[in-house]
Each structure stands twice: as C-alpha cells, then as structure tokens.
Design a protein around this motif. Structure first.
Motif, PDB file in Angstrom:
ATOM      1  N   PRO A  64       0.796  -1.159  -0.576  1.00 46.40           N
ATOM      2  CA  PRO A  64       0.567  -0.215  -0.039  1.00 46.40           C
ATOM      3  C   PRO A  64       0.549   1.354   0.033  1.00 46.40           C
ATOM      4  O   PRO A  64       1.717   1.249   0.597  1.00 46.40           O
ATOM      5  CB  PRO A  64      -0.565  -0.329   0.962  1.00 46.40           C
ATOM      6  CG  PRO A  64      -0.063  -1.015   2.285  1.00 46.40           C
ATOM      7  CD  PRO A  64       0.778  -2.132   1.039  1.00 46.40           C
ATOM      8  N   ASP A  65       0.535   2.546  -0.216  1.00 46.45           N
ATOM      9  CA  ASP A  65       0.994   3.849  -0.769  1.00 46.45           C
ATOM     10  C   ASP A  65       1.278   4.778   1.171  1.00 46.45           C
ATOM     11  O   ASP A  65       2.534   4.650   0.693  1.00 46.45           O
ATOM     12  CB  ASP A  65       0.516   4.899  -0.913  1.00 46.45           C
ATOM     13  CG  ASP A  65      -1.227   4.861  -0.480  1.00 46.45           C
ATOM     14  OD1 ASP A  65      -1.579   4.687  -0.195  1.00 46.45           O
ATOM     15  OD2 ASP A  65      -1.734   6.173  -1.104  1.00 46.45           O
ATOM     16  N   ALA A  66       0.294   3.668   1.918  1.00 44.15           N
ATOM     17  CA  ALA A  66       0.805   4.136   3.053  1.00 44.15           C
ATOM     18  C   ALA A  66       2.039   3.399   3.453  1.00 44.15           C
ATOM     19  O   ALA A  66       3.028   3.872   4.266  1.00 44.15           O
ATOM     20  CB  ALA A  66      -0.471   3.460   4.079  1.00 44.15           C
ATOM     21  N   PHE A  67       2.837   1.954   2.893  1.00 41.09           N
ATOM     22  CA  PHE A  67       3.810   1.982   3.211  1.00 41.09           C
ATOM     23  C   PHE A  67       4.786   2.487   2.573  1.00 41.09           C
ATOM     24  O   PHE A  67       6.051   2.695   3.231  1.00 41.09           O
ATOM     25  CB  PHE A  67       3.899   0.739   2.858  1.00 41.09           C
ATOM     26  CG  PHE A  67       5.108  -0.302   4.157  1.00 41.09           C
ATOM     27  CD1 PHE A  67       4.987  -0.606   5.262  1.00 41.09           C
ATOM     28  CD2 PHE A  67       6.212  -0.805   2.530  1.00 41.09           C
ATOM     29  CE1 PHE A  67       6.324  -0.383   5.649  1.00 41.09           C
ATOM     30  CE2 PHE A  67       7.313  -1.071   3.469  1.00 41.09           C
ATOM     31  CZ  PHE A  67       7.412  -1.370   4.542  1.00 41.09           C
ATOM     32  N   PHE A  68       4.691   3.110   1.258  1.00 31.10           N
ATOM     33  CA  PHE A  68       5.900   3.964   0.623  1.00 31.10           C
ATOM     34  C   PHE A  68       5.917   4.993   2.025  1.00 31.10           C
ATOM     35  O   PHE A  68       7.155   5.528   1.636  1.00 31.10           O
ATOM     36  CB  PHE A  68       5.350   4.007  -0.199  1.00 31.10           C
ATOM     37  CG  PHE A  68       5.608   2.982  -1.604  1.00 31.10           C
ATOM     38  CD1 PHE A  68       6.508   2.932  -2.242  1.00 31.10           C
ATOM     39  CD2 PHE A  68       4.909   1.499  -1.155  1.00 31.10           C
ATOM     40  CE1 PHE A  68       6.891   1.694  -2.679  1.00 31.10           C
ATOM     41  CE2 PHE A  68       4.889   0.582  -2.461  1.00 31.10           C
ATOM     42  CZ  PHE A  68       6.056   0.755  -2.813  1.00 31.10           C
ATOM     43  N   ALA A  69       4.740   5.905   2.153  1.00 31.99           N
ATOM     44  CA  ALA A  69       4.676   6.832   3.181  1.00 31.99           C
ATOM     45  C   ALA A  69       5.368   6.189   4.065  1.00 31.99           C
ATOM     46  O   ALA A  69       6.350   7.677   4.766  1.00 31.99           O
ATOM     47  CB  ALA A  69       3.702   7.550   3.041  1.00 31.99           C
ATOM     48  N   LYS A  70       5.374   5.896   5.024  1.00 29.68           N
ATOM     49  CA  LYS A  70       5.985   4.912   6.367  1.00 29.68           C
ATOM     50  C   LYS A  70       7.676   5.003   6.188  1.00 29.68           C
ATOM     51  O   LYS A  70       8.847   5.470   6.706  1.00 29.68           O
ATOM     52  CB  LYS A  70       5.424   4.034   6.737  1.00 29.68           C
ATOM     53  CG  LYS A  70       4.274   4.633   7.853  1.00 29.68           C
ATOM     54  CD  LYS A  70       3.737   2.766   8.236  1.00 29.68           C
ATOM     55  CE  LYS A  70       2.983   3.655   8.938  1.00 29.68           C
ATOM     56  NZ  LYS A  70       2.859   4.575  10.284  1.00 29.68           N
ATOM     57  N   ARG A  71       7.814   4.455   4.864  1.00 29.63           N
ATOM     58  CA  ARG A  71       9.232   4.419   4.429  1.00 29.63           C
ATOM     59  C   ARG A  71       9.659   5.742   4.124  1.00 29.63           C
ATOM     60  O   ARG A  71      11.166   6.375   4.487  1.00 29.63           O
ATOM     61  CB  ARG A  71      10.055   3.412   3.407  1.00 29.63           C
ATOM     62  CG  ARG A  71       8.888   1.731   3.211  1.00 29.63           C
ATOM     63  CD  ARG A  71       9.682   1.210   4.405  1.00 29.63           C
ATOM     64  NE  ARG A  71      11.479   1.021   4.179  1.00 29.63           N
ATOM     65  CZ  ARG A  71      12.512   0.483   4.917  1.00 29.63           C
ATOM     66  NH1 ARG A  71      11.516   0.265   6.273  1.00 29.63           N
ATOM     67  NH2 ARG A  71      12.904   0.816   5.073  1.00 29.63           N
ATOM     68  N   VAL A  72       9.423   6.951   3.737  1.00 20.83           N
ATOM     69  CA  VAL A  72       9.822   8.163   3.325  1.00 20.83           C
ATOM     70  C   VAL A  72      10.236   8.592   4.741  1.00 20.83           C
ATOM     71  O   VAL A  72      11.274   9.168   4.954  1.00 20.83           O
ATOM     72  CB  VAL A  72       8.485   8.603   2.873  1.00 20.83           C
ATOM     73  CG1 VAL A  72       8.594  10.611   2.671  1.00 20.83           C
ATOM     74  CG2 VAL A  72       8.260   9.166   1.530  1.00 20.83           C
ATOM     75  N   LEU A  74      11.503   6.946   7.448  1.00 22.27           N
ATOM     76  CA  LEU A  74      12.301   6.441   7.611  1.00 22.27           C
ATOM     77  C   LEU A  74      13.297   7.337   7.511  1.00 22.27           C
ATOM     78  O   LEU A  74      14.407   7.240   7.491  1.00 22.27           O
ATOM     79  CB  LEU A  74      11.746   4.859   7.460  1.00 22.27           C
ATOM     80  CG  LEU A  74      11.530   3.896   8.322  1.00 22.27           C
ATOM     81  CD1 LEU A  74      10.961   2.482   7.686  1.00 22.27           C
ATOM     82  CD2 LEU A  74      11.587   4.586   9.975  1.00 22.27           C
ATOM     83  N   LEU A  75      13.590   7.177   5.663  1.00 21.17           N
ATOM     84  CA  LEU A  75      14.361   8.077   5.189  1.00 21.17           C
ATOM     85  C   LEU A  75      15.103   9.479   5.403  1.00 21.17           C
ATOM     86  O   LEU A  75      15.898   9.934   5.377  1.00 21.17           O
ATOM     87  CB  LEU A  75      13.912   7.883   3.598  1.00 21.17           C
ATOM     88  CG  LEU A  75      13.488   6.402   2.475  1.00 21.17           C
ATOM     89  CD1 LEU A  75      13.617   6.704   1.510  1.00 21.17           C
ATOM     90  CD2 LEU A  75      15.835   5.681   2.410  1.00 21.17           C
ATOM     91  N   ARG A  80      18.867  10.872   4.496  1.00 22.77           N
ATOM     92  CA  ARG A  80      19.015  10.567   3.250  1.00 22.77           C
ATOM     93  C   ARG A  80      17.704  11.790   2.463  1.00 22.77           C
ATOM     94  O   ARG A  80      17.854  11.854   1.394  1.00 22.77           O
ATOM     95  CB  ARG A  80      18.261   9.194   2.843  1.00 22.77           C
ATOM     96  CG  ARG A  80      19.787   8.663   3.448  1.00 22.77           C
ATOM     97  CD  ARG A  80      19.742   7.208   2.733  1.00 22.77           C
ATOM     98  NE  ARG A  80      19.875   6.344   1.413  1.00 22.77           N
ATOM     99  CZ  ARG A  80      19.885   5.709   1.018  1.00 22.77           C
ATOM    100  NH1 ARG A  80      19.138   4.295   1.420  1.00 22.77           N
ATOM    101  NH2 ARG A  80      20.406   6.028  -0.215  1.00 22.77           N
ATOM    102  N   LEU A  81      16.663  11.911   2.703  1.00 22.48           N
ATOM    103  CA  LEU A  81      15.471  12.957   2.594  1.00 22.48           C
ATOM    104  C   LEU A  81      15.273  14.187   3.630  1.00 22.48           C
ATOM    105  O   LEU A  81      15.573  13.634   4.937  1.00 22.48           O
ATOM    106  CB  LEU A  81      14.468  12.415   2.578  1.00 22.48           C
ATOM    107  CG  LEU A  81      14.426  10.957   1.101  1.00 22.48           C
ATOM    108  CD1 LEU A  81      12.859  10.454   1.142  1.00 22.48           C
ATOM    109  CD2 LEU A  81      14.776  12.068  -0.105  1.00 22.48           C
TER     110      LEU A  81
END
Length: 100
Positions: A64-72, A74-75, A80-81
C-alpha cells in the motif's frame, strides 16, 4: 474528521500483516525507488510515492501507498531525505534529497 484531518500513513491490520513479511531486499527496492523519485527540489510526498509505486516490480504491486509513505519518513529520519510539512499527510508534505 474532515479530509484535512486524515493521515495517509495508517495501515489496516491486513496491510500491516502483509508488509511485516517483506524481506530486506524488497525494503531496499522500495527505498531505492523512493530515492530515485526525489530531487534536490521539493516534491510532494504523494508524487514521490506514486511514481515510486509505478516503478516497482509486479510482486510488490499490493504494497500500500501508506507503507511507502512510512518508508519516506524513515528516509527522512536517516537524513537521506529532508522534509517539510506533516509526513503523515502525503498531499501536505514535501521531500527533497538530503545533504548526507
């Protein structure tokens, strides 16, 4: 709760179960895809997430996109971001490549 009060990073129990099983190489792929969509200029998290998701292999299409957002997030925490805005709300936050 209005649309402006909702958080994009909430995962359902089924989604949490799915992403908990992701192996480290898949997490690295997700992070690399997110970083590849970031720039030195500010970009909406929703854009970075959406473009990263489009670039993913088929076996990760149900992450899910929500998991990608959680990874953001973390980055961002790792340096890194860089971010501005509320990272729990993809349309109201932005990221750019960090200086690390």
């Amino acid at each position: 709760m209005t649309d402006d009060d909702t958080f994009d990073t909430e995962l359902s129990p089924a989604e949490r179960e799915r992403v908990a099983k992701l192996p480290e190489p898949d997490l690295a792929l997700i992070d690399a895809a997110l970083l590849s969509q970031a720039s030195s200029q500010w970009r909406k998290v929703a854009r970075v997430v959406g473009m990263a998701m489009l670039s993913m292999p088929d076996h990760l299409e149900d992450v899910p996109d929500a998991f990608f957002a959680k990874r953001v997030a973390l980055l961002v925490a790792s340096g890194r971001l860089e971010s501005q805005g509320d990272l729990r709300r993809m349309r109201f936050s932005e990221v750019r490549l960090g200086s690390v």
